[in-house]
Design a protein around this motif. Structure first.
Motif, PDB file in Angstrom:
ATOM      1  N   ASP A 104       0.813  -1.215   0.000  1.00  0.00           N
ATOM      2  CA  ASP A 104       0.000   0.000   0.000  1.00  0.00           C
ATOM      3  C   ASP A 104       0.843   1.261   0.000  1.00  0.00           C
ATOM      4  O   ASP A 104       0.387   2.322  -0.417  1.00  0.00           O
ATOM      5  CB  ASP A 104      -0.930   0.025   1.209  1.00  0.00           C
ATOM      6  N   VAL A 105       2.082   1.135   0.485  1.00  0.00           N
ATOM      7  CA  VAL A 105       2.949   2.306   0.489  1.00  0.00           C
ATOM      8  C   VAL A 105       3.138   2.836  -0.935  1.00  0.00           C
ATOM      9  O   VAL A 105       3.272   4.034  -1.164  1.00  0.00           O
ATOM     10  CB  VAL A 105       4.287   1.981   1.188  1.00  0.00           C
ATOM     11  N   TYR A 106       3.159   1.923  -1.912  1.00  0.00           N
ATOM     12  CA  TYR A 106       3.167   2.338  -3.321  1.00  0.00           C
ATOM     13  C   TYR A 106       1.760   2.731  -3.763  1.00  0.00           C
ATOM     14  O   TYR A 106       1.543   3.750  -4.408  1.00  0.00           O
ATOM     15  CB  TYR A 106       3.621   1.190  -4.215  1.00  0.00           C
ATOM     16  N   GLN A 107       0.815   1.852  -3.425  1.00  0.00           N
ATOM     17  CA  GLN A 107      -0.541   2.006  -3.942  1.00  0.00           C
ATOM     18  C   GLN A 107      -1.186   3.315  -3.479  1.00  0.00           C
ATOM     19  O   GLN A 107      -1.953   3.932  -4.214  1.00  0.00           O
ATOM     20  CB  GLN A 107      -1.394   0.829  -3.467  1.00  0.00           C
ATOM     21  N   PHE A 138      12.848 -11.030 -17.953  1.00  0.00           N
ATOM     22  CA  PHE A 138      13.766 -10.018 -17.420  1.00  0.00           C
ATOM     23  C   PHE A 138      13.627  -9.950 -15.901  1.00  0.00           C
ATOM     24  O   PHE A 138      12.686 -10.496 -15.315  1.00  0.00           O
ATOM     25  CB  PHE A 138      13.501  -8.635 -18.027  1.00  0.00           C
ATOM     26  N   GLY A 139      14.584  -9.263 -15.287  1.00  0.00           N
ATOM     27  CA  GLY A 139      14.537  -9.040 -13.854  1.00  0.00           C
ATOM     28  C   GLY A 139      14.771  -7.572 -13.546  1.00  0.00           C
ATOM     29  O   GLY A 139      15.395  -6.846 -14.337  1.00  0.00           O
ATOM     30  N   MET A 140      14.248  -7.119 -12.442  1.00  0.00           N
ATOM     31  CA  MET A 140      14.414  -5.714 -12.039  1.00  0.00           C
ATOM     32  C   MET A 140      14.737  -5.691 -10.547  1.00  0.00           C
ATOM     33  O   MET A 140      13.939  -6.129  -9.717  1.00  0.00           O
ATOM     34  CB  MET A 140      13.120  -4.950 -12.303  1.00  0.00           C
ATOM     35  N   ASN A 141      15.915  -5.180 -10.269  1.00  0.00           N
ATOM     36  CA  ASN A 141      16.368  -5.048  -8.893  1.00  0.00           C
ATOM     37  C   ASN A 141      16.240  -3.568  -8.556  1.00  0.00           C
ATOM     38  O   ASN A 141      16.829  -2.726  -9.238  1.00  0.00           O
ATOM     39  CB  ASN A 141      17.834  -5.495  -8.858  1.00  0.00           C
ATOM     40  N   SER A 142      15.476  -3.231  -7.539  1.00  0.00           N
ATOM     41  CA  SER A 142      15.137  -1.820  -7.371  1.00  0.00           C
ATOM     42  C   SER A 142      15.202  -1.394  -5.903  1.00  0.00           C
ATOM     43  O   SER A 142      14.837  -2.163  -5.006  1.00  0.00           O
ATOM     44  CB  SER A 142      13.715  -1.597  -7.912  1.00  0.00           C
ATOM     45  N   VAL A 143      15.680  -0.177  -5.702  1.00  0.00           N
ATOM     46  CA  VAL A 143      15.620   0.443  -4.383  1.00  0.00           C
ATOM     47  C   VAL A 143      14.718   1.665  -4.487  1.00  0.00           C
ATOM     48  O   VAL A 143      14.861   2.473  -5.425  1.00  0.00           O
ATOM     49  CB  VAL A 143      17.014   0.859  -3.881  1.00  0.00           C
ATOM     50  N   ALA A 144      13.789   1.782  -3.560  1.00  0.00           N
ATOM     51  CA  ALA A 144      12.868   2.917  -3.589  1.00  0.00           C
ATOM     52  C   ALA A 144      12.931   3.666  -2.260  1.00  0.00           C
ATOM     53  O   ALA A 144      13.010   3.053  -1.190  1.00  0.00           O
ATOM     54  CB  ALA A 144      11.448   2.422  -3.841  1.00  0.00           C
ATOM     55  N   ILE A 145      12.926   4.981  -2.357  1.00  0.00           N
ATOM     56  CA  ILE A 145      12.842   5.829  -1.156  1.00  0.00           C
ATOM     57  C   ILE A 145      11.573   6.653  -1.299  1.00  0.00           C
ATOM     58  O   ILE A 145      11.397   7.371  -2.301  1.00  0.00           O
ATOM     59  CB  ILE A 145      14.065   6.754  -1.032  1.00  0.00           C
ATOM     60  N   LEU A 146      10.691   6.518  -0.343  1.00  0.00           N
ATOM     61  CA  LEU A 146       9.395   7.189  -0.413  1.00  0.00           C
ATOM     62  C   LEU A 146       9.191   8.003   0.860  1.00  0.00           C
ATOM     63  O   LEU A 146       9.219   7.461   1.969  1.00  0.00           O
ATOM     64  CB  LEU A 146       8.261   6.160  -0.525  1.00  0.00           C
ATOM     65  N   TYR A 147       8.995   9.279   0.665  1.00  0.00           N
ATOM     66  CA  TYR A 147       8.719  10.149   1.810  1.00  0.00           C
ATOM     67  C   TYR A 147       7.381  10.831   1.573  1.00  0.00           C
ATOM     68  O   TYR A 147       7.129  11.388   0.491  1.00  0.00           O
ATOM     69  CB  TYR A 147       9.832  11.200   1.964  1.00  0.00           C
TER      70      TYR A 147
END
Lengths: 569, 334
Positions: free
Chosen positions: A141-144, A556-565
């Motif tokens: 939900d932090v994305y949603q 394919f692959g996706m390695n991801s770092v997300a910073i959400l404020y």
């Protein structure tokens, strides 16, 4: 830009001070957000696409709330957004995000003009759930929440419209307790004064509450072109009329209700000799029972929705599956368009609809084939049974649902498809079992299995598509308001089906064979700190793989770092 | 509470009212889109020997799916071609009934024909043969078919220039537009457009006018023409002389003369048909006011003139003519 914001702030403060002196109210509210994604892409069959891609934005929504008198409220919001890499005004956008006025007339009639969020019933006007929302856990939900806020999906399944709405109620002393009236009108598209008429969408409902035991309602909604606003004489006319009822009974230990909705739709293009006219009906009848001592709730419904039941407000999907995601929109050595994966569902606002469609939009059978258009999915009949249980001490909650549906009308054959959908979700609050532990430890799991089948002696008519997903998450509060999260999500889809292509008259022109052998997986580890209920920061690492085993589509692959404020004020 | 329950039950039951619903299959049939082609019933002919004056041939077949097919009948002697095309699940009298007509001239003769059914979706070919014992007979008034081996002896003698390589003779050939003979017009005239002029007189058929209906909307003039590929200068002009005053003769100064001029021809035998009411009075190839009553009167047609012309500076020219016929109700379906 800083000067602009400073100017807006100063003006607001001056107005606020002056307004308070006169007894009026003016105040500011809004939201600020910073989002950063650091993606690392890999595919053994792709030596062309770049391996890394960084994106993100900073955004401030600033709303002026004005209450000139006790019966009137004015809200205007502007958005300043700076995409990642934009400095010194490059890449900065400045938009009016929403504007409305609402109030009460004669202490009886409530109204709202401008931007309105409106919903009615599941078969007339209802913004459905996200794809996979009902089958996955809500730790994402932090994305949603970001998407829902941006797309105005966060108002209890309502669709954002531009128009006007009114509602009022009448109370009676005998026979009927109360009658509620609601109505709205909105514009779907403007006229171009030649070939496109202005398209409006309006309707309302009347609900009579007879007592605490019984309420009945009538709903009417209509998508129509306003003739005379362009030279074109052809005009869409798509009215839907339904009725609803709810009969409730409650005792100390149990509560039960009968509920239902039934109605019909009509679809035609007026003054167009080539246009067919479709009339069809539906009914959806159910019962619900709650056994209070156990917190156990059972729901059972039978529904029957005709193949030519068309209700744009209820059948418009959130996800536009015909669109292409922004991130790595073309990939592989052939640079083909990338299909939407469930990581895109979380992050990419560009693949969602914000307006209503007059046709049935594209969908991905792997993400739900039984009811891609929600409850109002046409050409379905069958039972839906649900079971919920909440522990009184809040140590766990469980919900499960089983749907057994079939088609009413054959698609390209007299053989009918059948759909079996089974889903279950459970949250276990482990901290409740440890007496000395005061912080939350939440273990969640969700499981979904869906099969689509069509039996036939003819091999090319046979359909067999099996979807399933597993989602597990552990959310631990390691310090006050500080959480760490670990999760695993997997979806697989294997088999075949046929997808219909329709023309502008809603007629099926062709069927395309859909063959799938797909596995999507996502690991997620992250942390979240909540400064307050209105402010939090999250750092999330995800390892996502989209593995096609059909020998055609590039994996394919996706390695991801997300910073959400996120900050609300 | 009991009243409420009754109302609730009534409401619930009312939901099950009998509604009619169209449950016709949605969209195109999957079998049409995805099935491999198969014959459900093989190709059959109602007969393999046919007299088209009294019989026809119907081609029957059934397919497992909506199929794009083409049936070609080729005359082994004439090389005439009749083609049927369709997108259907079966072939029958509605889409494959042959009455002896031709799609690509020449017309069929008394001959053996090869039949080829081509299933385009599948590249399948099925062949058979049919033998024509009597070819199709067309309704209409035949002005000339040259099957006697010469032009009608009762016609006025043609006017032929004394140019080089003048032909103007009936030729026997299996590839005639119809039958075995056609009229070869050719020559090189360096001093005049006109190479030759053929008069087709009504009185050659026993009456001062051709036996045609009076309604010009209903009368069609048809003929077959073949200009060899290497000839680019041919001009064919038909003139239709009416006896407006009924004196048994045509006077160009007082009576209507309608005309039809053709240039620029396609390769091979061509069927040309024109409605009588579409004929115009021409002066030097340009439309002009006619000299008579200005009414199209096919029943007063006294004479048809055929002028074969070419630009004198362009040298030799040639054209072949066959099967000149008036029809009523529509153009010739050979």
């Amino acid at each position: 830009m800083k000067k602009t914001l400073l100017f807006i702030g100063l003006i607001s403060m001056i107005f606020s001070a002056e307004a308070q002196q006169k007894g009026k109210r003016i105040w500011l509210s809004g939201q600020a957000r910073n989002v950063l994604f650091f993606d690392q892409y890999s595919s053994p069959a792709d030596s062309i696409s770049p391996a890394r891609q960084n994106s993100g934005h900073t955004m401030v929504d600033l709303a002026a709330n004005i209450q000139p008198n006790k019966n009137t409220f004015i809200h205007g919001m502007v958005r300043v957004r700076n995409d990642y890499g934009g400095f010194w005004s490059g890449g900065v956008t400045f938009d009016v995000r929403q504007l409305y006025l609402k109030g009460v007339l004669a202490n009886a009639i409530r109204y709202q003009i401008g931007d309105i969020n409106y919903k009615m019933t599941p078969y007339t006007l209802r913004n459905p759930e996200h794809d996979l929302e009902g089958t996955m856990l809500n730790y994402t939900d932090v994305y949603q929440e970001i998407l829902d806020y941006d797309l105005f999906y966060d108002f209890q399944n309502s669709w954002r419209q531009q128009g006007a709405a009114v509602d009022f109620g009448l109370e009676f002393k005998k026979f009927i307790k109360e009658v509620q009236f609601n109505g709205f009108i909105s514009r779907q598209n403007p006229s171009n004064f030649s070939t496109i008429n202005e398209r409006l969408y309006g309707g309302g409902n009347i609900t009579a509450v007879q007592s605490k035991y019984l309420s009945v309602g009538v709903n009417y909604i209509n998508m129509f072109d306003l003739l005379g606003t362009a030279t074109d004489s052809m005009a869409l006319l798509n009215p839907v009329i339904t009725s609803t009822y709810e009969l409730k009974y409650e005792k100390d230990k149990y509560k039960a209700s009968l509920f239902g909705e039934l109605g019909n739709s009509s679809w035609t293009m007026r003054n167009d000799t080539n246009s067919p006219q479709f009339n069809d009906f539906f009914y959806d009848l159910g019962l619900k029972a709650l056994w209070k001592p156990m917190g156990l709730e059972l729901t059972a419904r039978y529904k029957n929705v005709g193949a030519r039941f068309f209700s744009p407000g209820a059948q418009t999907r959130r996800l536009d599956y015909s669109s292409v995601p922004l991130s790595y929109s073309r990939y592989g050595n052939d640079q083909t368009a990338r299909s939407i994966g469930f990581l895109d569902l979380l992050r990419d606002g560009s693949i969602y609809n914000t307006t209503l469609n007059t046709g049935l939009g594209a969908f991905n059978p792997a993400y739900g084939n039984a009811s891609p258009y929600g409850d109002a999915t046409p050409n379905r009949q069958g039972f839906v049974v649900g079971l919920n249980q909440k522990d009184k001490k809040k140590r766990w909650d469980i919900n499960a649902q089983l749907s057994s549906l079939s088609q009413i009308t054959g698609e390209g054959t007299s053989s009918l498809k059948s759909y079996m959908d089974m889903r279950a979700r459970a949250n276990l609050y482990l901290d409740k079992f440890i007496g000395s532990w005061k912080k939350q430890i939440k273990l969640s799991a969700a499981f979904w299995m869906e099969s689509t089948d069509r039996a036939s002696n003819l091999e090319f008519e046979q359909v067999n598509l099996d979807n399933q997903s597993i989602d597990v998450a552990l959310d631990i509060e390691v310090m006050k308001n500080g959480f760490i999260l670990g999760s695993y999500r997997m979806l697989s889809s294997v088999g075949n089906d046929y997808l219909a292509s329709r023309n502008g008259y809603q007629e099926v022109l062709n069927y395309t064979r859909f063959d799938n052998n797909l596995t999507e997986t996502m690991y997620m580890i992250g942390g979240r700190y909540e400064f307050s209920k209105k402010s939090s920061v999250s750092i999330l690492w995800t390892d996502y793989d989209m593995n096609h085993q059909d020998g055609v589509t590039t994996s394919f692959g996706m390695n991801s770092v997300a910073i959400l404020y996120n900050l609300k004020f | 509470m009991k009243t409420v329950i009754k109302i609730g039950l009534l409401l619930s039951l009312s939901m099950f009212w009998a509604c009619e619903r169209d449950t016709e299959i949605d969209g195109p049939q999957l079998v049409d889109l995805f099935a491999d082609f198969e014959f459900v019933e093989d190709l059959t002919l109602t007969r393999n020997t046919v007299d088209f004056t009294t019989q026809d041939v119907v081609f029957n077949a059934k397919f497992n799916k909506l199929t794009t097919w083409e049936l070609t009948i080729t005359g082994l002697e004439s090389q005439a071609v009749k083609r049927f095309q369709g997108i259907s699940r079966q072939m029958d009298e509605s889409n494959a009934q042959w009455i002896g007509a031709t799609t690509q001239l020449p017309m069929f003769k008394t001959e053996k024909c090869l039949i080829d059914l081509h299933i385009l979706d599948d590249s399948t070919h099925v062949t058979d043969t049919v033998e024509i014992t009597v070819p199709k007979v067309n309704e209409g008034f035949i002005v000339a078919d040259f099957e006697d081996g010469a032009i009608n002896p009762k016609w006025e003698d043609p006017f032929l220039q004394s140019g080089a390589n003048m032909s103007f003779r009936v030729v026997s050939d299996t590839v005639a537009g119809q039958g075995y003979f056609y009229y070869d017009m050719g020559g090189a005239v360096s001093w005049d457009y006109l190479i030759g002029l053929v008069y087709m007189d009504a009185d050659a058929y026993g009456a001062p006018t051709f036996p045609l209906a009076s309604n010009p909307e209903n009368v069609y003039f048809n003929f077959m023409l073949w200009v060899p590929d290497e000839i680019t200068n041919a001009i064919v002009l038909f003139r239709f002389n009416e006896d407006d005053n009924g004196d048994g003769d045509f006077n160009a100064n007082e009576e209507d003369q309608w005309a039809y001029e053709l240039q620029d021809f396609e390769s091979g035998w061509q069927l040309i048909s024109i409605k009588y009411s579409d004929l115009q009075y021409l002066v030097n190839g340009q439309p002009a006011d006619p000299n008579g009553n200005a009414l199209h009167n096919p029943d007063k047609l006294n004479q048809v003139e055929l002028l074969f012309l070419a630009d004198p500076s362009t040298g030799f020219s040639q054209a072949f003519l066959d099967y000149v016929i008036f029809t009523e109700g529509g153009p010739l379906n050979p």
